[in-house]
Design a protein around this motif. Structure first.
Motif, PDB file in Angstrom:
ATOM      1  N   VAL A  32       1.046  -1.137   0.030  1.00  0.00           N
ATOM      2  CA  VAL A  32       0.049  -0.043  -0.106  1.00  0.00           C
ATOM      3  C   VAL A  32       0.794   1.199  -0.008  1.00  0.00           C
ATOM      4  CG1 VAL A  32      -1.734   1.326   1.215  1.00  0.00           C
ATOM      5  CG2 VAL A  32      -1.628  -1.114   1.339  1.00  0.00           C
ATOM      6  N   ASP A  33       0.929   2.201  -1.046  1.00  0.00           N
ATOM      7  CA  ASP A  33       1.884   3.137  -1.236  1.00  0.00           C
ATOM      8  C   ASP A  33       1.028   4.411  -1.962  1.00  0.00           C
ATOM      9  OD1 ASP A  33       1.856   2.377  -3.502  1.00  0.00           O
ATOM     10  OD2 ASP A  33       3.784   1.545  -3.766  1.00  0.00           O
ATOM     11  N   ALA A  34       1.815   5.180  -2.444  1.00  0.00           N
ATOM     12  CA  ALA A  34       1.341   6.777  -3.071  1.00  0.00           C
ATOM     13  C   ALA A  34       0.012   6.356  -4.057  1.00  0.00           C
ATOM     14  CB  ALA A  34       2.379   7.383  -3.337  1.00  0.00           C
ATOM     15  N   ASP A  35       0.297   5.162  -4.603  1.00  0.00           N
ATOM     16  CA  ASP A  35      -0.968   4.828  -5.873  1.00  0.00           C
ATOM     17  C   ASP A  35      -2.175   4.897  -5.016  1.00  0.00           C
ATOM     18  OD1 ASP A  35      -0.781   2.351  -4.890  1.00  0.00           O
ATOM     19  OD2 ASP A  35      -0.707   1.582  -6.788  1.00  0.00           O
ATOM     20  N   TYR A  36      -2.312   4.493  -3.753  1.00  0.00           N
ATOM     21  CA  TYR A  36      -3.449   4.383  -3.069  1.00  0.00           C
ATOM     22  C   TYR A  36      -3.689   5.448  -1.983  1.00  0.00           C
ATOM     23  CZ  TYR A  36      -6.882   2.385   0.095  1.00  0.00           C
ATOM     24  OH  TYR A  36      -8.267   1.797   0.841  1.00  0.00           O
ATOM     25  N   THR A  37      -2.582   5.847  -1.148  1.00  0.00           N
ATOM     26  CA  THR A  37      -2.801   6.986  -0.194  1.00  0.00           C
ATOM     27  C   THR A  37      -1.475   7.539  -0.076  1.00  0.00           C
ATOM     28  OG1 THR A  37      -3.562   7.471   1.893  1.00  0.00           O
ATOM     29  CG2 THR A  37      -2.411   5.220   1.740  1.00  0.00           C
ATOM     30  N   SER A  38      -1.364   8.812   0.501  1.00  0.00           N
ATOM     31  CA  SER A  38      -0.307   9.541   0.895  1.00  0.00           C
ATOM     32  C   SER A  38      -0.096   9.640   2.299  1.00  0.00           C
ATOM     33  CB  SER A  38      -0.163  10.829   0.176  1.00  0.00           C
ATOM     34  OG  SER A  38      -1.278  11.707   0.600  1.00  0.00           O
ATOM     35  N   VAL A  39      -0.717   9.054   3.160  1.00  0.00           N
ATOM     36  CA  VAL A  39      -1.255   9.210   4.674  1.00  0.00           C
ATOM     37  C   VAL A  39       0.012   8.102   5.205  1.00  0.00           C
ATOM     38  CG1 VAL A  39      -2.575   9.069   6.593  1.00  0.00           C
ATOM     39  CG2 VAL A  39      -3.387   9.998   4.190  1.00  0.00           C
ATOM     40  N   TYR A  40      -0.196   6.972   4.673  1.00  0.00           N
ATOM     41  CA  TYR A  40       0.663   5.825   5.243  1.00  0.00           C
ATOM     42  C   TYR A  40       1.056   4.812   4.173  1.00  0.00           C
ATOM     43  CZ  TYR A  40      -3.576   3.236   4.883  1.00  0.00           C
ATOM     44  OH  TYR A  40      -4.775   2.349   4.187  1.00  0.00           O
ATOM     45  N   SER A  41       1.933   3.852   4.643  1.00  0.00           N
ATOM     46  CA  SER A  41       2.349   2.923   3.490  1.00  0.00           C
ATOM     47  C   SER A  41       2.513   1.729   4.368  1.00  0.00           C
ATOM     48  CB  SER A  41       3.525   3.012   2.696  1.00  0.00           C
ATOM     49  OG  SER A  41       4.740   3.329   3.841  1.00  0.00           O
ATOM     50  N   VAL A  42       2.496   0.564   3.545  1.00  0.00           N
ATOM     51  CA  VAL A  42       2.417  -0.867   4.252  1.00  0.00           C
ATOM     52  C   VAL A  42       3.423  -1.687   3.403  1.00  0.00           C
ATOM     53  CG1 VAL A  42       0.764  -2.756   4.716  1.00  0.00           C
ATOM     54  CG2 VAL A  42      -0.014  -0.680   4.718  1.00  0.00           C
ATOM     55  N   GLN A  43       4.245  -2.524   4.311  1.00  0.00           N
ATOM     56  CA  GLN A  43       5.197  -3.511   3.731  1.00  0.00           C
ATOM     57  C   GLN A  43       4.827  -4.859   4.427  1.00  0.00           C
ATOM     58  OE1 GLN A  43       8.730  -1.817   4.404  1.00  0.00           O
ATOM     59  NE2 GLN A  43       9.118  -1.713   2.087  1.00  0.00           N
ATOM     60  N   PRO A 115       4.478   7.704   5.190  1.00  0.00           N
ATOM     61  CA  PRO A 115       4.582   6.694   4.494  1.00  0.00           C
ATOM     62  C   PRO A 115       6.339   6.417   4.399  1.00  0.00           C
ATOM     63  CG  PRO A 115       2.976   8.029   3.308  1.00  0.00           C
ATOM     64  CD  PRO A 115       3.373   8.621   4.535  1.00  0.00           C
ATOM     65  N   TYR A 116       6.654   5.232   4.152  1.00  0.00           N
ATOM     66  CA  TYR A 116       8.089   5.004   3.996  1.00  0.00           C
ATOM     67  C   TYR A 116       8.351   3.890   2.961  1.00  0.00           C
ATOM     68  CZ  TYR A 116      12.557   2.542   5.431  1.00  0.00           C
ATOM     69  OH  TYR A 116      13.860   2.012   5.323  1.00  0.00           O
ATOM     70  N   VAL A 117       9.529   3.924   2.325  1.00  0.00           N
ATOM     71  CA  VAL A 117      10.017   3.165   1.387  1.00  0.00           C
ATOM     72  C   VAL A 117      11.308   2.711   1.943  1.00  0.00           C
ATOM     73  CG1 VAL A 117      10.809   2.769  -1.174  1.00  0.00           C
ATOM     74  CG2 VAL A 117       8.822   4.373  -0.682  1.00  0.00           C
ATOM     75  N   ALA A 118      11.278   1.452   1.853  1.00  0.00           N
ATOM     76  CA  ALA A 118      12.675   0.742   2.253  1.00  0.00           C
ATOM     77  C   ALA A 118      13.902   1.235   1.620  1.00  0.00           C
ATOM     78  CB  ALA A 118      12.520  -0.713   2.268  1.00  0.00           C
ATOM     79  N   GLY A 119      14.857   1.509   2.667  1.00  0.00           N
ATOM     80  CA  GLY A 119      16.054   1.945   1.844  1.00  0.00           C
ATOM     81  C   GLY A 119      16.300   3.553   1.796  1.00  0.00           C
ATOM     82  N   THR A 120      15.298   4.242   1.994  1.00  0.00           N
ATOM     83  CA  THR A 120      15.418   5.736   1.518  1.00  0.00           C
ATOM     84  C   THR A 120      15.467   6.415   2.897  1.00  0.00           C
ATOM     85  OG1 THR A 120      12.872   5.992   1.977  1.00  0.00           O
ATOM     86  CG2 THR A 120      13.659   5.088  -0.505  1.00  0.00           C
ATOM     87  N   ASP A 121      15.327   6.157   3.944  1.00  0.00           N
ATOM     88  CA  ASP A 121      15.669   7.027   5.318  1.00  0.00           C
ATOM     89  C   ASP A 121      16.888   6.326   6.033  1.00  0.00           C
ATOM     90  OD1 ASP A 121      13.844   8.853   4.558  1.00  0.00           O
ATOM     91  OD2 ASP A 121      12.211   7.656   5.770  1.00  0.00           O
TER      92      ASP A 121
END
Length: 128
Positions: A32-43, A115-121
């Motif tokens: 679940v990421d920006a193509d669905y919501t900009s409020v949170y992400s799911v991995q 939201p977070y994408v692994a490896g970016t922060d």
């Protein structure tokens, strides 16, 4: 946008690179990421038997929902056993780490806010 992801559609990435705080740790890409919501992400994530995430702190809130296996989590100076159905909340900046104490994968859903994408922060690892 994909409305349904089946297990065979999920790509797993082992994260055992220099500076990463885990042993036997795998993440999916965001389900679940920006193509669905900009409020949170799911991995999705899993730790193999005997694996762990080293003590570290992250610059975002995240919550885990255990879907398989058993293990332990340390948050700050306290530790808890976790099992299927456990919900774990990690506030931004809190020291934490997971261990798989079972003989099967410890699997969980991870919800990131923001939201977070692994490896970016940057992740601050606190142990070797």
């Amino acid at each position: 946008m994909d409305y349904v992801l089946n297990p065979k559609d999920i790509s797993w990435h082992r994260l055992e690179k220099p500076g990463f705080p885990g042993i036997g740790f795998e993440f999916s890409e965001s389900v679940v990421d920006a193509d669905y919501t900009s409020v949170y992400s799911v991995q999705l994530s899993k730790i193999g038997p005997g694996g762990k995430s080293k003590l570290h702190r992250d610059p975002y809130n995240h919550a885990f929902y255990v879907t398989a296996g058993s293990g332990s989590v340390r948050i700050g100076k306290d530790s808890w056993d976790v099992e299927v159905g456990s919900v774990i909340k990690i506030p931004s900046g809190e020291i934490h780490g997971f261990s798989n104490t079972g003989d099967t994968d410890l699997e969980f859903v991870v919800i990131y806010d923001p939201p977070y994408v692994a490896g970016t922060d940057p992740v601050q690892t606190l142990e070797n």
